[in-house]
Design a protein around this motif. Structure first.
Motif, mmCIF file in Angstrom:
data_model
loop_
_atom_site.group_PDB
_atom_site.id
_atom_site.type_symbol
_atom_site.label_atom_id
_atom_site.label_comp_id
_atom_site.label_asym_id
_atom_site.label_seq_id
_atom_site.Cartn_x
_atom_site.Cartn_y
_atom_site.Cartn_z
ATOM 1 N N TYR A 10 0.866 -1.184 0.000
ATOM 2 C CA TYR A 10 0.000 0.000 0.000
ATOM 3 C C TYR A 10 0.895 1.225 0.000
ATOM 4 C CZ TYR A 10 -3.359 3.550 1.095
ATOM 5 O OH TYR A 10 -4.126 4.676 1.031
ATOM 6 N N LEU A 12 -1.067 0.599 -3.652
ATOM 7 C CA LEU A 12 -0.893 -0.520 -4.573
ATOM 8 C C LEU A 12 0.132 -0.192 -5.651
ATOM 9 C CD1 LEU A 12 -4.596 -1.603 -5.165
ATOM 10 C CD2 LEU A 12 -2.915 -2.698 -3.664
ATOM 11 N N SER A 16 1.740 -5.176 -7.290
ATOM 12 C CA SER A 16 0.661 -5.571 -6.378
ATOM 13 C C SER A 16 -0.667 -5.674 -7.118
ATOM 14 C CB SER A 16 0.527 -4.591 -5.215
ATOM 15 O OG SER A 16 1.593 -4.740 -4.313
ATOM 16 N N ARG A 17 -0.919 -4.736 -8.025
ATOM 17 C CA ARG A 17 -2.164 -4.792 -8.813
ATOM 18 C C ARG A 17 -2.205 -6.055 -9.672
ATOM 19 N NH1 ARG A 17 -0.995 0.694 -9.184
ATOM 20 N NH2 ARG A 17 -0.177 0.473 -11.290
ATOM 21 N N LEU A 20 -2.753 -9.021 -7.335
ATOM 22 C CA LEU A 20 -4.134 -8.994 -6.857
ATOM 23 C C LEU A 20 -5.106 -9.419 -7.950
ATOM 24 C CD1 LEU A 20 -6.099 -8.420 -4.591
ATOM 25 C CD2 LEU A 20 -5.939 -5.990 -5.136
ATOM 26 N N ILE A 36 -7.157 -10.005 1.490
ATOM 27 C CA ILE A 36 -6.177 -9.081 0.935
ATOM 28 C C ILE A 36 -5.393 -8.532 2.117
ATOM 29 C CG2 ILE A 36 -5.854 -6.977 -0.404
ATOM 30 C CD1 ILE A 36 -8.737 -7.722 -1.611
ATOM 31 N N LYS A 54 -8.928 -1.138 1.638
ATOM 32 C CA LYS A 54 -10.171 -1.454 0.931
ATOM 33 C C LYS A 54 -10.463 -0.420 -0.151
ATOM 34 C CE LYS A 54 -15.008 -2.431 1.569
ATOM 35 N NZ LYS A 54 -16.230 -2.106 2.239
ATOM 36 N N VAL A 57 -8.097 -0.833 -3.153
ATOM 37 C CA VAL A 57 -8.421 -2.021 -3.956
ATOM 38 C C VAL A 57 -9.709 -1.790 -4.736
ATOM 39 C CG1 VAL A 57 -9.089 -4.457 -3.844
ATOM 40 C CG2 VAL A 57 -7.160 -3.623 -2.471
ATOM 41 N N GLU A 58 -10.733 -1.285 -4.063
ATOM 42 C CA GLU A 58 -12.016 -1.102 -4.734
ATOM 43 C C GLU A 58 -11.976 -0.004 -5.791
ATOM 44 O OE1 GLU A 58 -15.099 -0.793 -1.752
ATOM 45 O OE2 GLU A 58 -15.076 -2.976 -1.432
ATOM 46 N N THR A 60 -9.596 0.377 -7.790
ATOM 47 C CA THR A 60 -8.957 -0.260 -8.947
ATOM 48 C C THR A 60 -9.796 -1.409 -9.512
ATOM 49 O OG1 THR A 60 -6.781 0.287 -8.053
ATOM 50 C CG2 THR A 60 -6.855 -1.412 -9.748
ATOM 51 N N TYR A 69 -10.293 -7.531 4.194
ATOM 52 C CA TYR A 69 -9.116 -6.675 4.152
ATOM 53 C C TYR A 69 -8.430 -6.726 5.512
ATOM 54 C CZ TYR A 69 -11.340 -5.186 -0.106
ATOM 55 O OH TYR A 69 -11.907 -5.180 -1.360
#
Length: 136
Positions: A10, A12, A16-17, A20, A36, A54, A57-58, A60, A69
């Motif tokens: 973090y 991201l 990491s993307r 994920l 995650i 969260k 991530v959301e 993206t 999370y």
């Protein structure tokens, strides 16, 4: 329900993307829950919250079904990952190849067998899925 754990940085990173994205695919294919995980290092002094993770991530990937999370604090990222995988009795962990290399070095200190997948299967009953870094 089976569980897939994916450690990420973090904010991201590109890697990491990508990791994920693969973990989301694996979780969907297996109809598994997804954890995650971000590890805050004590020595960095940063405080990332579950909500920070969260939201990142959301923003993206959109809202993820059956996602949890988790932010852990530790001295070693790899040790914290292994602790989470063991504590949650994960069926699979999806990691980037750079993280896999770090884990191999740690295992070499403790065992003469740097085969992470075999080690985790025998000690944690967990599959390791490694994601290659994207080409530049």
């Amino acid at each position: 329900m089976s569980l897939v754990v994916v450690p990420v940085r973090y904010p991201l990173s590109k890697h990491s993307r990508r990791t994920l994205e693969r973990a989301i695919e694996v979780a969907r294919e297996r109809e598994a829950a997804l954890t995650i995980l971000h590890v805050d290092l004590y020595q960095n002094g940063k405080k990332v919250t579950r909500l920070d993770l969260k939201n990142a991530v959301e923003s993206t990937f959109g809202r993820l079904e059956s996602a949890r999370y988790v932010v852990r604090t530790g001295f070693l990222v790899e040790e914290s990952i292994l602790d989470e995988v063991a504590a949650e009795r994960a069926d699979a962990v999806v990691i980037g190849n750079k993280q896999a290399s770090r884990l191999r070095r740690i295992f070499q200190r403790f065992t003469d067998n740097p085969d992470i997948d075999r080690y985790l299967r025998s000690h944690l009953d967990c599959e390791v899925i490694t994601v290659e870094s994207a080409s530049a």
